[in-house]
Design a protein around this motif. Structure first.
Motif, PDB file in Angstrom:
ATOM      1  N   VAL A  46       0.837  -1.201   0.000  1.00 26.33           N
ATOM      2  CA  VAL A  46       0.000   0.000   0.000  1.00 26.33           C
ATOM      3  C   VAL A  46       0.871   1.250   0.000  1.00 26.33           C
ATOM      4  O   VAL A  46       0.635   2.194  -0.776  1.00 26.33           O
ATOM      5  CB  VAL A  46      -0.959  -0.005   1.208  1.00 26.33           C
ATOM      6  CG1 VAL A  46      -1.764   1.293   1.260  1.00 26.33           C
ATOM      7  CG2 VAL A  46      -1.889  -1.204   1.148  1.00 26.33           C
ATOM      8  N   LEU A  47       1.876   1.273   0.862  1.00 24.64           N
ATOM      9  CA  LEU A  47       2.768   2.440   0.905  1.00 24.64           C
ATOM     10  C   LEU A  47       3.557   2.572  -0.386  1.00 24.64           C
ATOM     11  O   LEU A  47       3.756   3.687  -0.892  1.00 24.64           O
ATOM     12  CB  LEU A  47       3.717   2.330   2.101  1.00 24.64           C
ATOM     13  CG  LEU A  47       3.069   2.383   3.487  1.00 24.64           C
ATOM     14  CD1 LEU A  47       4.140   2.352   4.578  1.00 24.64           C
ATOM     15  CD2 LEU A  47       2.196   3.620   3.648  1.00 24.64           C
ATOM     16  N   LEU A 176       6.771   8.742   4.365  1.00 23.30           N
ATOM     17  CA  LEU A 176       6.268   7.453   3.895  1.00 23.30           C
ATOM     18  C   LEU A 176       7.349   6.509   3.354  1.00 23.30           C
ATOM     19  O   LEU A 176       7.286   5.309   3.624  1.00 23.30           O
ATOM     20  CB  LEU A 176       5.170   7.664   2.845  1.00 23.30           C
ATOM     21  CG  LEU A 176       3.818   8.103   3.386  1.00 23.30           C
ATOM     22  CD1 LEU A 176       2.786   8.124   2.278  1.00 23.30           C
ATOM     23  CD2 LEU A 176       3.344   7.191   4.509  1.00 23.30           C
ATOM     24  N   PRO A 177       8.351   6.999   2.590  1.00 22.30           N
ATOM     25  CA  PRO A 177       9.395   6.059   2.166  1.00 22.30           C
ATOM     26  C   PRO A 177      10.133   5.424   3.346  1.00 22.30           C
ATOM     27  O   PRO A 177      10.484   4.239   3.303  1.00 22.30           O
ATOM     28  CB  PRO A 177      10.340   6.937   1.332  1.00 22.30           C
ATOM     29  CG  PRO A 177       9.478   8.035   0.827  1.00 22.30           C
ATOM     30  CD  PRO A 177       8.522   8.310   1.953  1.00 22.30           C
ATOM     31  N   VAL A 178      10.346   6.204   4.411  1.00 21.75           N
ATOM     32  CA  VAL A 178      11.008   5.653   5.605  1.00 21.75           C
ATOM     33  C   VAL A 178      10.092   4.637   6.288  1.00 21.75           C
ATOM     34  O   VAL A 178      10.539   3.581   6.740  1.00 21.75           O
ATOM     35  CB  VAL A 178      11.397   6.779   6.578  1.00 21.75           C
ATOM     36  CG1 VAL A 178      12.148   6.205   7.780  1.00 21.75           C
ATOM     37  CG2 VAL A 178      12.253   7.824   5.878  1.00 21.75           C
ATOM     38  N   SER A 179       8.806   4.950   6.357  1.00 23.41           N
ATOM     39  CA  SER A 179       7.854   4.008   6.943  1.00 23.41           C
ATOM     40  C   SER A 179       7.798   2.719   6.144  1.00 23.41           C
ATOM     41  O   SER A 179       7.701   1.626   6.710  1.00 23.41           O
ATOM     42  CB  SER A 179       6.463   4.644   6.998  1.00 23.41           C
ATOM     43  OG  SER A 179       6.464   5.814   7.788  1.00 23.41           O
ATOM     44  N   MET A 180       7.870   2.849   4.802  1.00 22.42           N
ATOM     45  CA  MET A 180       7.870   1.645   3.974  1.00 22.42           C
ATOM     46  C   MET A 180       9.120   0.805   4.235  1.00 22.42           C
ATOM     47  O   MET A 180       9.056  -0.423   4.320  1.00 22.42           O
ATOM     48  CB  MET A 180       7.782   2.020   2.500  1.00 22.42           C
ATOM     49  CG  MET A 180       7.414   0.842   1.604  1.00 22.42           C
ATOM     50  SD  MET A 180       8.039   0.992  -0.070  1.00 22.42           S
ATOM     51  CE  MET A 180       9.788   0.707   0.165  1.00 22.42           C
ATOM     52  N   LEU A 181      10.269   1.485   4.376  1.00 22.66           N
ATOM     53  CA  LEU A 181      11.499   0.760   4.712  1.00 22.66           C
ATOM     54  C   LEU A 181      11.342   0.063   6.061  1.00 22.66           C
ATOM     55  O   LEU A 181      11.824  -1.059   6.244  1.00 22.66           O
ATOM     56  CB  LEU A 181      12.682   1.722   4.755  1.00 22.66           C
ATOM     57  CG  LEU A 181      13.216   2.224   3.413  1.00 22.66           C
ATOM     58  CD1 LEU A 181      14.348   3.230   3.635  1.00 22.66           C
ATOM     59  CD2 LEU A 181      13.706   1.054   2.557  1.00 22.66           C
ATOM     60  N   MET A 223      -1.518   6.044   7.536  1.00 19.92           N
ATOM     61  CA  MET A 223      -0.297   6.812   7.281  1.00 19.92           C
ATOM     62  C   MET A 223      -0.454   7.719   6.069  1.00 19.92           C
ATOM     63  O   MET A 223      -0.010   8.873   6.070  1.00 19.92           O
ATOM     64  CB  MET A 223       0.884   5.861   7.054  1.00 19.92           C
ATOM     65  CG  MET A 223       1.455   5.241   8.301  1.00 19.92           C
ATOM     66  SD  MET A 223       2.874   4.196   7.896  1.00 19.92           S
ATOM     67  CE  MET A 223       3.344   3.634   9.544  1.00 19.92           C
ATOM     68  N   VAL A 224      -1.078   7.184   5.020  1.00 20.27           N
ATOM     69  CA  VAL A 224      -1.273   7.979   3.806  1.00 20.27           C
ATOM     70  C   VAL A 224      -2.149   9.198   4.102  1.00 20.27           C
ATOM     71  O   VAL A 224      -1.822  10.332   3.720  1.00 20.27           O
ATOM     72  CB  VAL A 224      -1.902   7.107   2.699  1.00 20.27           C
ATOM     73  CG1 VAL A 224      -2.353   7.983   1.527  1.00 20.27           C
ATOM     74  CG2 VAL A 224      -0.900   6.055   2.217  1.00 20.27           C
TER      75      VAL A 224
END
Length: 296
Positions: A46-47, A176-181, A223-224
């Motif tokens: 999703v992210l 969000l990219p950090v959360s995805m990581l 988060m989004v």
């Protein structure tokens, strides 16, 4: 985006996140690491899809921009996520979510120690108030045998605090990219732990489905919405609006599961929430309100 729509998105995100405890209560037998694995499996696509959309089909470019600081922050989320799951499984939802709110104060202390960021004089009063509230809650946990859950909730707050500090250290503009990581690292770490301990990665179909749904809908979608809404809302107001999660979470489990907490939990939690609110109000009054880096 208009301010009113931003407020609606942030409130919707907090309301979604408040369902996390209720969702985890539906898990039948999966362990912390199994839940972390499958919840992250649900969260990452999703992210990634949202990052793909916002980057014009070039998600890797946006992910690379977070650099080493973002990668370390993502690893901090592994502790935050695992601690939160364990806390919700071993203590009351009220205890867990109240203690999660300590993360801004943890970030302030870590930023002071690691980055040399000045903690404003008026910030120390909310920090002291928060420590007192946490003491009331953790002390009761010791008496009730729920100390491990309370400490796990504090570990989760430390993980989120480290995540925040890493964003400031690397001047990472996109969360969000950090959360995805963090989700990717959670899959890897949880898989390694399960393999090393001889436990199965798959859980029951029900537990895997519930965990993945929590990750995809409650965590990632929240988060989004939070990220979109936060772009038009000052940091201090954002902190206050985010408290909707803490206020609603104990209500859901009380209404649907009959779970409640002791008076000491709500007293300590009330003190902690007062500290968060005071910090936000003082941040809004500050002549140089620079957001999270200054006030939390």
């Amino acid at each position: 985006m208009r301010y009113g729509r931003g407020v609606a998105l942030v409130l919707a995100a907090g309301s979604l996140w408040s369902l996390m405890g209720l969702g985890l209560r539906q898990i039948e037998a999966a362990s912390v690491w199994q839940i972390l694995f499958w919840r992250s499996v649900g969260m990452v696509p999703v992210l990634l899809a949202f990052i793909w959309w916002t980057s014009g089909g070039r998600p890797l470019d946006q992910i690379r921009k977070v650099g080493l600081a973002g990668a370390i922050g993502g690893f901090g989320l592994v502790f935050a996520f695992a601690g939160a799951i364990f806390a919700i499984q071993t203590t009351t939802i009220a205890n867990a979510v109240f203690l999660f709110t300590a993360s801004p104060f943890v970030a302030a202390i870590l930023g002071w120690i690691i980055l040399g960021e000045r903690v404003k004089p008026w910030t120390w009063a909310p920090i002291g108030l928060a420590v007192f509230g946490m003491y009331l809650m953790v002390r009761e946990g010791l008496a009730m045998g729920a100390l491990a859950g309370n400490l796990a909730a504090l570990l989760s707050a430390v993980g989120f605090g480290a995540f925040s500090v890493c964003l400031r250290w690397g001047k990472v503009g996109e969360m969000l990219p950090v959360s995805m990581l963090g989700g990717v690292f959670s899959v890897i770490v949880a898989g390694l732990v399960l393999t090393a301990t001889g436990a199965a990665i798959p859980a029951s179909p029900w537990d895997m489905g519930v965990s993945a749904a929590i990750g995809a809908v409650i965590l990632a979608l929240g988060m989004v919405m939070f990220t979109l809404g936060s772009k038009v809302i000052p940091a201090a107001e954002l902190t206050l609006l985010s408290l909707i999660e803490v206020l609603l979470a104990p209500i859901w489990v009380f209404l649907f599961l009959g779970e409640t907490a002791s008076p000491a939990t709500f007293i300590g939690g009330g003190v902690l929430l007062a500290a968060v609110a005071l910090n936000a109000v003082m941040g809004a009054r500050s002549p140089r309100n620079e957001g999270v880096a200054e006030t939390s």
